[in-house]
Design an enzyme around this catalytic site. Structure first.
Site, PDB file in Angstrom:
ATOM      1  N   GLY A  30       0.833  -1.193   0.000  1.00 55.87           N
ATOM      2  CA  GLY A  30       0.000   0.000   0.000  1.00 55.87           C
ATOM      3  C   GLY A  30       0.864   1.238   0.000  1.00 55.87           C
ATOM      4  N   ARG A  31       0.304   2.318  -0.553  1.00 55.43           N
ATOM      5  CA  ARG A  31       1.064   3.568  -0.602  1.00 55.43           C
ATOM      6  C   ARG A  31       0.107   4.711  -0.327  1.00 55.43           C
ATOM      7  NH1 ARG A  31       5.366   3.592  -4.979  1.00 55.43           N
ATOM      8  NH2 ARG A  31       6.768   3.293  -3.222  1.00 55.43           N
ATOM      9  N   GLY A  32       0.446   5.545   0.653  1.00 54.61           N
ATOM     10  CA  GLY A  32      -0.406   6.674   0.997  1.00 54.61           C
ATOM     11  C   GLY A  32       0.337   7.976   0.823  1.00 54.61           C
ATOM     12  N   GLY A  33      -0.321   9.071   1.216  1.00 56.45           N
ATOM     13  CA  GLY A  33       0.291  10.388   1.067  1.00 56.45           C
ATOM     14  C   GLY A  33       1.486  10.587   1.965  1.00 56.45           C
ATOM     15  N   MET A  34       1.593   9.774   3.039  1.00 54.31           N
ATOM     16  CA  MET A  34       2.661  10.030   3.996  1.00 54.31           C
ATOM     17  C   MET A  34       3.504   8.810   4.310  1.00 54.31           C
ATOM     18  SD  MET A  34       0.172  10.382   7.270  1.00 54.31           S
ATOM     19  CE  MET A  34      -1.384   9.511   7.203  1.00 54.31           C
ATOM     20  N   ALA A  35       3.099   7.636   3.856  1.00 56.91           N
ATOM     21  CA  ALA A  35       3.822   6.428   4.250  1.00 56.91           C
ATOM     22  C   ALA A  35       3.605   5.318   3.237  1.00 56.91           C
ATOM     23  CB  ALA A  35       3.348   5.972   5.637  1.00 56.91           C
ATOM     24  N   VAL A  37       3.286   1.055   3.000  1.00 56.66           N
ATOM     25  CA  VAL A  37       2.959  -0.100   3.838  1.00 56.66           C
ATOM     26  C   VAL A  37       3.504  -1.359   3.166  1.00 56.66           C
ATOM     27  CG1 VAL A  37       1.138  -1.413   4.978  1.00 56.66           C
ATOM     28  CG2 VAL A  37       0.865   1.055   4.632  1.00 56.66           C
ATOM     29  N   LYS A  52       4.249  -0.046   8.444  1.00 56.02           N
ATOM     30  CA  LYS A  52       3.988   1.253   7.825  1.00 56.02           C
ATOM     31  C   LYS A  52       5.197   2.137   8.071  1.00 56.02           C
ATOM     32  CE  LYS A  52       0.317   4.441   6.973  1.00 56.02           C
ATOM     33  NZ  LYS A  52      -1.137   4.505   6.976  1.00 56.02           N
ATOM     34  N   ASP A 154      -9.512  11.382  10.025  1.00 54.49           N
ATOM     35  CA  ASP A 154      -9.431  11.049   8.596  1.00 54.49           C
ATOM     36  C   ASP A 154     -10.266   9.804   8.302  1.00 54.49           C
ATOM     37  OD1 ASP A 154      -8.635  11.555   6.014  1.00 54.49           O
ATOM     38  OD2 ASP A 154      -6.723  10.506   6.186  1.00 54.49           O
TER      39      ASP A 154
END
Length: 291
Positions: A30-35, A37, A52, A154
């Site tokens: 997984g890939r988010g705006g800040m990290a 996974v 994460k 969030d």
């Protein structure tokens, strides 16, 4: 919680790595705006985990680092079947040009399933029974967190998983709080853009938020599960103004099978003034089940 919280490990970001001699990092999941996974393995307890790892550019902000550590400890204290468990926290030193940067990481329960965002993208509106069941799980998680003094900030479909057995798991408790509070302007912008579809009016105007902001976001989530679309649609700046000033339509306008009782619950959860909407997750949950 044990081991590794204050330890460091020097690794290259590209090679397979073991954090603090304990957590082996595998594939990116997984890939988010800040990290990012990663799938991982706890070598001491021989169990699969999710790791994460903060993005290096955000990890350079010392204010953010401090907030993240504080919130990670808070998130790790939450113990509820509808919340993804945080097992451990730590830091790893990653090479970034000539200057290594200490990146915080979280070790979490590895959940097998789909996010509500994936389900909504695949299916659209999910029907009253599933919408109510999944929202109930989210509200139970929020009720526990709010009792522990933790505001999610969030709540959105991407942060809620439905496991292969049908259970609801809410993710990213406290981490969103850390991002929203960071002093880096770009991070604040990302926080607003990422949550604009589910943003409580008091959040949109930069005021201090409490658990009632989570309940507004949960109302947006229930609306989307019932109607197959969010209460408001548009560009981020337009969405902010809509959350602040425009009244939402009832979900039954877009999905005729939604009952007047559920319409009333959703619209009550989306009241602009926080004193006018649901004051607790328990109250919201009771009305959802009654409707």
């Amino acid at each position: 919680m044990s081991g590794g919280r204050d330890g460091h490990a020097d690794v290259s970001v590209d090679e397979q790595r073991t954090l603090n001699g304990r957590y082996r990092i595998g594939e990116l999941i997984g890939r988010g705006g800040m990290a990012d996974v990663f799938r991982g393995e706890d070598l001491r307890l021989h169990r699969p985990v999710a790791v994460k790892l903060m993005r290096r550019d955000l990890a350079r902000d010392p204010h953010f680092q401090a907030r993240f550590r504080k919130e990670a400890r808070s998130a790790a204290s939450l113990n509820h079947p509808s919340i993804v468990s945080v097992y451990d926290t730590g830091e790893v030193s990653l090479e970034d040009g000539l200057h290594p940067v200490d990146c915080p990481f979280l070790v979490m329960e590895l959940v097998s399933g789909r996010t509500l965002r994936e389900i909504l993208h695949a299916e659209g509106a999910v029907g009253t029974d599933r919408a109510v069941a999944w929202t109930r799980g989210v509200l139970e998680a929020l009720e526990h967190a709010h009792e522990e003094g933790i505001v999610h900030r969030d709540v959105k479909p991407a942060n809620v998983m439905v496991t292969d057995t049908g259970a609801v798991k809410v993710m990213d408790f406290g981490i969103a709080h850390a991002l929203a509070d960071t002093s880096a302007t770009t991070s604040q912008t990302q926080a607003v853009v990422g949550t604009a579809l589910y943003l409580a009016p008091e959040q949109a105007t930069g005021r201090t938020v409490d658990g009632r902001a989570d309940l507004y976001a949960a109302g947006c989530l229930l609306f989307e599960l019932l109607a197959g679309r969010t209460p408001f649609i548009g560009e981020p700046v337009s969405l902010v103004y809509q959350h602040i000033g425009e009244q939402p339509q009832p979900p039954s306008l877009y999905e005729h099978s939604v009952s007047p009782e559920l319409d009333a619950v959703v619209l009550h959860s989306l009241e602009k003034k926080r004193d006018a909407r649901y004051q607790s997750a328990g109250e919201f949950r009771s009305d959802v089940l009654a409707a």
